[in-house]
Design an enzyme around this catalytic site. Structure first.
Site, PDB file in Angstrom:
ATOM      1  N   TYR A 110       0.862  -1.193   0.000  1.00 15.25           N
ATOM      2  CA  TYR A 110       0.000   0.000   0.000  1.00 15.25           C
ATOM      3  C   TYR A 110       0.899   1.244   0.000  1.00 15.25           C
ATOM      4  O   TYR A 110       1.889   1.304   0.736  1.00 15.25           O
ATOM      5  CB  TYR A 110      -0.869  -0.079   1.261  1.00 15.25           C
ATOM      6  CG  TYR A 110      -1.752   1.090   1.533  1.00 15.25           C
ATOM      7  CD1 TYR A 110      -2.704   1.512   0.613  1.00 15.25           C
ATOM      8  CD2 TYR A 110      -1.667   1.765   2.756  1.00 15.25           C
ATOM      9  CE1 TYR A 110      -3.525   2.581   0.889  1.00 15.25           C
ATOM     10  CE2 TYR A 110      -2.494   2.834   3.039  1.00 15.25           C
ATOM     11  CZ  TYR A 110      -3.419   3.241   2.097  1.00 15.25           C
ATOM     12  OH  TYR A 110      -4.229   4.306   2.378  1.00 15.25           O
ATOM     13  N   LYS A 207     -11.828  -1.160   6.265  1.00 18.64           N
ATOM     14  CA  LYS A 207     -12.411  -1.763   5.048  1.00 18.64           C
ATOM     15  C   LYS A 207     -13.516  -2.758   5.431  1.00 18.64           C
ATOM     16  O   LYS A 207     -14.572  -2.341   5.857  1.00 18.64           O
ATOM     17  CB  LYS A 207     -11.303  -2.423   4.216  1.00 18.64           C
ATOM     18  CG  LYS A 207     -10.049  -1.567   4.034  1.00 18.64           C
ATOM     19  CD  LYS A 207     -10.313  -0.290   3.273  1.00 18.64           C
ATOM     20  CE  LYS A 207      -9.043   0.533   3.175  1.00 18.64           C
ATOM     21  NZ  LYS A 207      -9.246   1.897   2.751  1.00 18.64           N
TER      22      LYS A 207
HETATM   23  C1  LIG Z   1      -4.134  -2.677   1.765  1.00 14.94           C
HETATM   24  C2  LIG Z   1      -4.339  -1.497   2.656  1.00 14.94           C
HETATM   25  N1  LIG Z   1      -3.676  -1.443   3.804  1.00 14.94           N
HETATM   26  C3  LIG Z   1      -3.793  -0.391   4.635  1.00 14.94           C
HETATM   27  C4  LIG Z   1      -4.608   0.664   4.321  1.00 14.94           C
HETATM   28  C5  LIG Z   1      -4.664   1.837   5.249  1.00 14.94           C
HETATM   29  O1  LIG Z   1      -5.816   1.860   5.988  1.00 14.94           O
HETATM   30  P1  LIG Z   1      -6.385   3.225   6.607  1.00 14.94           P
HETATM   31  O2  LIG Z   1      -6.963   3.978   5.458  1.00 14.94           O
HETATM   32  O3  LIG Z   1      -7.382   2.768   7.595  1.00 14.94           O
HETATM   33  O4  LIG Z   1      -5.236   3.953   7.220  1.00 14.94           O
HETATM   34  C6  LIG Z   1      -5.336   0.652   3.124  1.00 14.94           C
HETATM   35  C7  LIG Z   1      -6.227   1.773   2.784  1.00 14.94           C
HETATM   36  O5  LIG Z   1      -6.691   1.918   1.668  1.00 14.94           O
HETATM   37  C8  LIG Z   1      -5.192  -0.454   2.268  1.00 14.94           C
HETATM   38  O6  LIG Z   1      -5.819  -0.506   1.079  1.00 14.94           O
END
Ligand SMILES: Cc1ncc(COP(=O)(O)O)c(C=O)c1O
Length: 395
Positions: A110, A207
């Site tokens: 990410y 999510k």
């Molecule tokens: C695979 C993945 N990990 C971590 C995150 C980060 O999560 P957050 O938006 O709750 O910080 C996302 C957010 O889109 C994601 O797609």
């Protein structure tokens, strides 16, 4: 007795200690906890790491119910809570790295995970090497005497490569390396990281756990060996969440199984439809044979969800705009895992910043879609109309 997943998702964390007999735990708000005696205060202080009311930052009964549920569902020793997935990733890395260490980071991570390595960890003197998600045995050649963490994300962000997790954890453990996975796509239920040697499973609970696009939330479940260190380091970083958000995470868990099943059914249907469209070069859906690492998906996952990508033949930004503008059901938004359908487009040049070793090697525009809980025929009709707008704009 080991329970089936649906039963576990309904019952995990519903301990009367936290719920006081109600089906759901009350939202217990507290900064200050008061004690009736010196002895009671002494006991609370002694047990403060172990789901005991002590001080708000250590959590209240609402948090304890959610933590217990997450640890049970993912199969770890304990669950630390964070205000978002990014905080869970950053805190977990900080908990196991120090100046002079080296981290092996999957190249398909990410984007903010990459930025955290390239900026924050670098500033603290931690070196990062990115590796190809499909590296397999060659991971061994990247290990240095100071390699302390191997970070996986499977499937990878945007391009969806599924990793050979047991092979990679095996190699890492031969060198005493802590293995962390971003298990957001697996949602804690479709992939069970502790069965494959992972030490810590991080999720953007924002999510699928929350599932309704209305809460930011992060979780990190650790095995017995790493739980104390993760919990205490996260506590020292001040990581905590509101009881309302813990409550909503817990509520999301209750319907996770049925939501995922519908996301899965619809996303496979849409992915197969996309494969037949003349404009589509290829589809990247872990449940389809064409996805890199599909064999690991078949071996290690019990299901999929609504998130996947497809690449079209060619790149025409004006036509991409025509595709996206005017969609009825797919909204544009930087997220996924909620009940609604979403779409984002990535032009091929954007991968120059997003990848340093695993060049995705395609020249068309990539669309990442999240297939929500709408009627699937409506979603296909929406995509069909989008392709018509695209073709019209190409003329
Ligand atoms: C695979 C993945 N990990 C971590 C995150 C980060 O999560 P957050 O938006 O709750 O910080 C996302 C957010 O889109 C994601 O797609």
């Amino acid at each position: 007795m080991s329970e089936k997943r649906q039963t576990q998702l309904v019952s995990a964390g519903r301990n009367k200690k936290w719920t006081n007999g109600a089906v759901n735990p009350p939202v217990q708000r507290a900064s200050t906890i008061t004690f009736n005696s010196v002895e009671e205060k002494r006991k609370a202080t002694q047990n403060r790491m172990n789901k005991t009311l002590f001080y708000g930052r250590r959590g209240t009964n609402t948090h304890f119910a959610f933590q217990e549920a997450m640890a049970e569902v993912e199969g770890g020793a304990g669950c630390a809570l964070y205000p978002c997935g990014t905080a869970a990733i950053a805190s977990t890395l900080l908990a196991f790295l120090k100046t002079g260490d080296h981290v092996l980071m999957v190249d398909t991570c990410y984007e903010p995970t990459r930025d955290f390595c390239n900026n924050t960890l670098k500033r603290y003197g931690v070196e990062t090497t990115y590796y190809d998600p499909m590296i397999g045995d060659d991971l061994e050649s990247l290990i240095q005497p100071n390699t302390k963490v191997l970070f996986l994300e499977s499937p990878g962000s945007i391009t969806m490569e599924v990793q050979d997790v047991p092979k990679l954890t095996d190699i890492a453990h031969q060198h005493d390396i802590v293995v962390v996975i971003d298990n957001t796509w697996g949602a804690g239920v479709n992939f069970s990281p502790f069965d494959y040697g992972v030490d810590i499973s991080v999720q953007a609970a924002t999510k699928y756990i929350v599932g309704h696009s209305d809460v930011m939330l992060g979780t990190a479940v650790a095995n017995e060996k790493h739980w104390d260190q993760l919990r205490e380091e996260s506590y020292l970083l001040g990581q905590c969440i509101s009881p309302d958000d813990a409550y909503l995470g817990l509520r999301g868990l209750r319907t996770l199984d049925v939501r995922l099943k519908q996301h899965q059914e619809s996303s496979i249907k849409v992915a197969k439809w996309l494969e037949e469209q003349p404009e589509v070069d290829f589809v990247r859906h872990p449940a389809l044979a064409s996805c890199p690492g599909h064999e690991f998906y078949e071996r290690d996952f019990s299901g999929c969800n609504g998130l996947f990508s497809f690449v079209i033949k060619g790149s025409n930004p004006a036509a991409t705009t025509a595709f996206l503008d005017g969609m009825q059901h797919f909204a544009m938004g930087y997220s996924w895992g909620g009940f609604e359908s979403l779409v984002l487009a990535n032009e091929p040049e954007s991968f120059k910043q997003l990848r340093t070793v695993a060049n995705p090697g395609f020249t068309g525009t990539l669309f990442r879609v999240h297939i929500g809980l709408e009627n699937v025929e409506d979603l296909i009709a929406d995509l069909k109309a989008a392709f018509e707008r695209y073709n019209e704009a190409c003329k």
